[in-house]
Design a protein around this motif. Structure first.
Motif: not given
Lengths: 580, 378
Positions: A52-68
């Protein structure tokens, strides 16, 4: 240009801002940090305690979409991120670095900051990927990753990638994809992307609960003649039929009709284009034969092998520009050194063209002097002798270059395509047509604007009279035959760019080439042009109509036989009072 | 071009001896175990090729029509026989079904209607003649009516063969696709894999060949044969003398197609396989090589050529697999250029040379100043 760039930058920034606002709700972890780098975020996600924590952290990346982010998530999914547990210490996410050593172990670097992992004594830590766990993913995690990836792709600077991402997000018609698309629609400036955006949004809205929205979406899709929406509109139509909703039925039917009309228009244009390009291939292959057979009356069954000579010459030149070539015919090994040019892959073709012409012309010259000049008065025998030669040449190719196909690379730009209004024009087909035009122009110029051409025409029209006027007909024969063979060599260089190069390359084209010349009318270049294009068009239309290339081809052959009933001497008849 | 057919009184005994040897002596020796079964089977194959070569010569040597579709007629005849043989396999096939294996493989459950009559042997034999004959009739009618001749005829027959081969490579035709027919078991109740059946097939082939040679000899020596050769040498003169040359050519074309087809029908049970790669233009051209090598315009020449080239091939493909094609191609070019009368023409060529040397004419060119009917001087 400058203004354009600025605009583009502003657009990107505003998009980012928007995403920040949109997803502010999911900020629980990232906020606490001082905007960690994407690598750091991923590394943190890999070692997080619970899924669950993993998912949450990854979802935070939604705010900064980048090819990296896309590329790291991709690596994670395919299992190239590993977990390294220091003795008693915390585990960390690491990547393999450098080459494997004898035991199959690799040096490692930290995912978070790309620094090498060092043991206490300063020596690098090496791990064996077979014994160490890689960072695992579960289905929930992969779903979240996909979400982030899709969102990041929407913000990609390249319009093509954006278009693909937009199209992907419309698959499945999930309404939760809508806000992101609509946000992009508000800021997008590229007209192509806007068009695709409108289409995708409409496709998703077809699933909307609101009936009017569905109808509006149908209308939009009909207007943009969306090919992708064909099936989904049909299902909307089916639903409306069962519900008896007249207005939706009308709208959907209208949209489907518009799309179908568009499809048949695309197919028609595509067929004409493919027909043109097939006709051009036939033309290029047959033009040499139109000279040797049409003008000189020699049935050169080895014509196909001259094409192969051109193709193999191209192969040799390509290797000379690259790393060289090793051949071992008859047990003798020949090594041709290469020039290792960096830009060779795109340059070599310019050298290969004249080289293949010259190579084929020289072999043709040799053949004319040694065999064909004895057979000018016996056309059927020339057919048999040249067939024998074609056998010999084919076998020589096999012995020299091997029985399997050789690899001839074509320049990168040939593999792209150009799409206008949903019709795809492959660059290789465009190249085919351009090449045919060029080769015909060159042949016409040689025959009509040079003194050699004048002599060729004179000898072919009346050999005896030309000889009386002091034309050295023997020499003209020789030159004409060499010229025809050289054109076949050019055809080979050309075919090497669009197909396979192997010992039986020529055999695949020989029947078609003869047909083209016979239908065109022997001794007439214009006839050959018209018949090549006609056969190409007929073949492609039948293929499109019947959906079966072989039956189409058989029908074309049948049609040619029937055509020769009507005009036994081809399209253009060379009028003559002589009776053969 | 050799204008004299092979009609010397001297050669007749030689011919009879050769015929007796092929028809009687060889199988007898085989029955007593002196000639191996394999060799006899190989010769049976050669003789089938010989018959096809005669059919080419009838067209090319005697009528001046170079047909590149003879392998097509040969294979079609073979396919008709093959259909019967396939049905005779019955439940002995891999899938233990009444259907030929490839049909089961393609998911069929019933034998298609056009296969049904092939259960009857007489029907299959009739089709061996009718199908290729009809194809030859239609194609020949169209071609000769519009006075297509010389190299155009060759190119068109080449295209016909190419098209048909493409068709037979397709599975939808229900003729076995590119695997064709194989794995035959019985013919008229006799097991095809026994030596005695193969010997009987060989004798049939040899007898048929003798019959074809005799029949063609009679035909070419008749008034019809005279017109045939006249058409070869100058079609227009024959036409202007009031003969419907197209009908003559059509007759000879259909006849030769049927002869080739029958050879094919005998070939299939002996070789045990037939597939579309046999009907390509290359195969036709290869058969033309036999005729050219043996000597065209004669009836024995094609048989000699077919046997010698194939015997050479059997040997060379094992001894020099890489060089065999080079040898074949090279020999062919040399023969076309220097020996237009082929193997059986060598004695007369030598004789000519000797007379020339005796007359002390300084002409050393071995090429005869041949002016053929197809010479088209634009």
């Amino acid at each position: 240009m400058c203004r354009f760039l600025t605009q583009r930058a502003l657009q990107r920034v505003s998009l980012l801002l928007f995403f920040n606002l949109l997803l502010a709700g999911s900020f629980t972890w990232a906020k606490a940090q001082e905007t960690p780098s994407i690598r750091e975020v991923i590394a943190a996600a890999v070692i997080a305690d619970s899924p669950a924590e993993q998912r949450e952290i990854i979802l935070s990346l939604k705010s900064r979409p980048s090819p990296e982010a896309i590329s790291w998530l991709e690596k994670w999914r395919e299992g190239s991120i590993f977990l390294y547990e220091e003795d008693g210490g915390p585990s960390s996410a690491v990547l393999l670095d450098g080459e494997a050593d004898a035991s199959g172990s690799f040096a490692t670097i930290r995912l978070s900051d790309a620094s090498p992992m060092l043991a206490a004594d300063g020596s690098p830590i090496r791990i064996n990927p077979k014994t160490v766990d890689f960072a695992d993913t579960d289905s929930g995690l992969r779903r979240v990753m996909k979400e982030v990836t899709a969102l990041a792709a929407l913000a990609d600077p390249s319009p093509e990638k954006r278009i693909r991402a937009i199209q992907d997000s419309s698959v499945g018609q999930k309404s939760e994809k809508l806000p992101a698309l609509e946000a992009l629609q508000a800021v997008e400036k590229n007209p192509k992307v806007i068009r695709v955006l409108g289409e995708s949004i409409a496709i998703i809205r077809l699933k909307s609960r609101d009936r009017n929205e569905r109808i509006a979406a149908c209308r939009t899709l009909g207007e943009v003649k969306s090919l992708a929406a064909q099936d989904v509109i049909k299902s909307v139509l089916d639903d409306a039929m069962t519900a008896g909703d007249q207005e939706t039925i009308t709208a959907a039917k209208k949209a489907i009709a518009a799309i179908n009309a568009h499809i048949s228009a695309i197919n028609a244009v595509g067929t004409v284009f493919r027909g043109l390009s097939l006709g051009s291939v036939l033309l290029v292959v047959a033009i040499g034969l139109a000279i040797t057979f049409g003008l000189m009356g020699i049935i050169n069954m080895a014509h196909g092998e001259f094409i192969a000579i051109g193709a193999y010459t191209t192969y040799i030149i390509q290797n000379v520009f690259a790393a060289g070539l090793k051949l071992s015919p008859f047990g003798i090994s020949i090594s041709i050194p290469g020039m290792n040019l960096e830009s060779g892959a795109n340059l070599y073709f310019a050298v290969a063209l004249p080289a293949s012409f010259i190579a084929a012309a020289l072999v043709g010259l040799l053949l004319e002097r040694s065999v064909i000049r004895f057979l000018y008065r016996r056309p059927l025998e020339s057919l048999l002798a040249t067939w024998g030669i074609s056998l010999v040449l084919q076998q020589l190719f096999r012995l020299i270059f091997g029985a399997s196909n050789v690899q001839v690379s074509s320049p990168d730009w040939l593999s792209g395509n150009w799409t206008v209004n949903d019709v795809v024009f492959g660059w290789n087909r465009v190249f085919v047509i351009g090449f045919a035009v060029m080769i015909i122009a060159a042949t016409w110029l040689v025959l009509n604007k040079t003194s050699l051409g004048l002599l060729i025409r004179a000898v072919m029209q009346n050999r005896n009279m030309a000889a009386c006027m002091g034309v050295r007909t023997e020499r003209v024969n020789m030159m004409t035959f060499a010229f025809g063979c050289g054109l076949a060599g050019l055809a080979g260089a050309f075919l090497s760019q669009i197909g396979n190069v192997g010992p039986s390359l020529g055999q695949n084209y020989i029947v078609d080439a003869f047909m083209t010349v016979v239908v065109g009318g022997v001794g007439n270049i214009l006839g050959t042009v018209i018949s090549a294009l006609g056969i190409g068009m007929a073949d492609q239309s039948l293929q499109q109509y019947l959906g079966n290339p072989v039956i189409g081809k058989i029908l074309v052959l049948g049609a040619i036989i029937l055509f020769l009933q009507w005009r036994p001497a081809g399209i253009f008849v060379t009028r003559s009072r002589s009776l053969d | 071009m050799p204008t004299q057919p092979f009609t010397g009184r001297v050669q007749l005994p030689v011919l009879i001896i050769a015929a007796v040897f092929l028809v009687v002596v060889m199988p007898t020796l085989n029955a007593f175990g002196i000639i191996e079964n394999f060799t006899l089977n190989l010769w049976g194959k050669y003789l089938c090729y010989g018959i096809m070569a005669i059919s080419i010569d009838l067209l090319w040597g005697y009528t001046g029509l170079l047909c590149l579709g003879q392998a097509l007629f040969f294979t079609l005849g073979g396919y008709m026989m093959g259909m019967h043989l396939m049905l005779m396999i019955g439940k002995l096939g891999q899938y233990k079904s009444d259907l030929p294996d490839f049909m089961v493989f393609l998911g069929h459950t019933e034998i298609p209607a056009f296969w049904q009559p092939f259960y009857s042997f007489p029907f299959a034999i009739a089709m061996v003649f009718l199908v290729p004959g009809l194809l030859a009739y239609i194609f020949g009618y169209l071609a000769f009516r519009s006075r297509i001749k010389g190299v155009y005829f060759s190119i068109l027959t080449q295209a016909l063969t190419y098209g048909m081969a493409l068709l037979f490579f397709k599975n939808d035709l229900l003729m076995g696709g590119n695997n064709g027919f194989t794995d035959f078991r019985t013919l008229l109740g006799a097991d095809l894999r026994t030596a005695s059946t193969q010997r009987i097939l060989y004798i049939c082939t040899a007898v048929l060949m003798v019959a074809v040679v005799a029949g063609c000899k009679w035909l070419t020596n008749s008034r019809f044969g005279l017109i045939q050769r006249a058409i070869r040498d100058s079609e227009n003169r024959v036409l202007f003398s009031g003969y419907a040359t197209a009908n003559f050519k059509l007759f000879i074309f259909v006849t030769s197609a049927m002869i080739a087809a029958f050879a094919g029908a005998l070939y299939v049970p002996q070789v045990g396989i037939i597939n579309p790669s046999e009907m390509t233009t290359e195969k036709s051209l290869e058969a033309v090589v036999w005729v050219a090598l043996g000597g065209r315009g004669t009836l024995v020449g094609p048989v000699v050529g077919a046997i010698s080239v194939n015997a050479l091939k059997s040997w060379a493909t094992r001894a020099y697999p890489d060089l065999w094609v080079l040898i074949l191609g090279g020999t062919f070019v040399l023969i076309v250029m220097f020996m237009p009368k082929g193997l059986v023409g060598i004695p007369s060529q030598i004789q000519e040379l000797i007379t020339k040397i005796r007359r002390k004419t300084p002409q050393a060119d071995p090429l005869p100043p041949a002016i053929s009917s197809e010479t088209a001087d634009p």
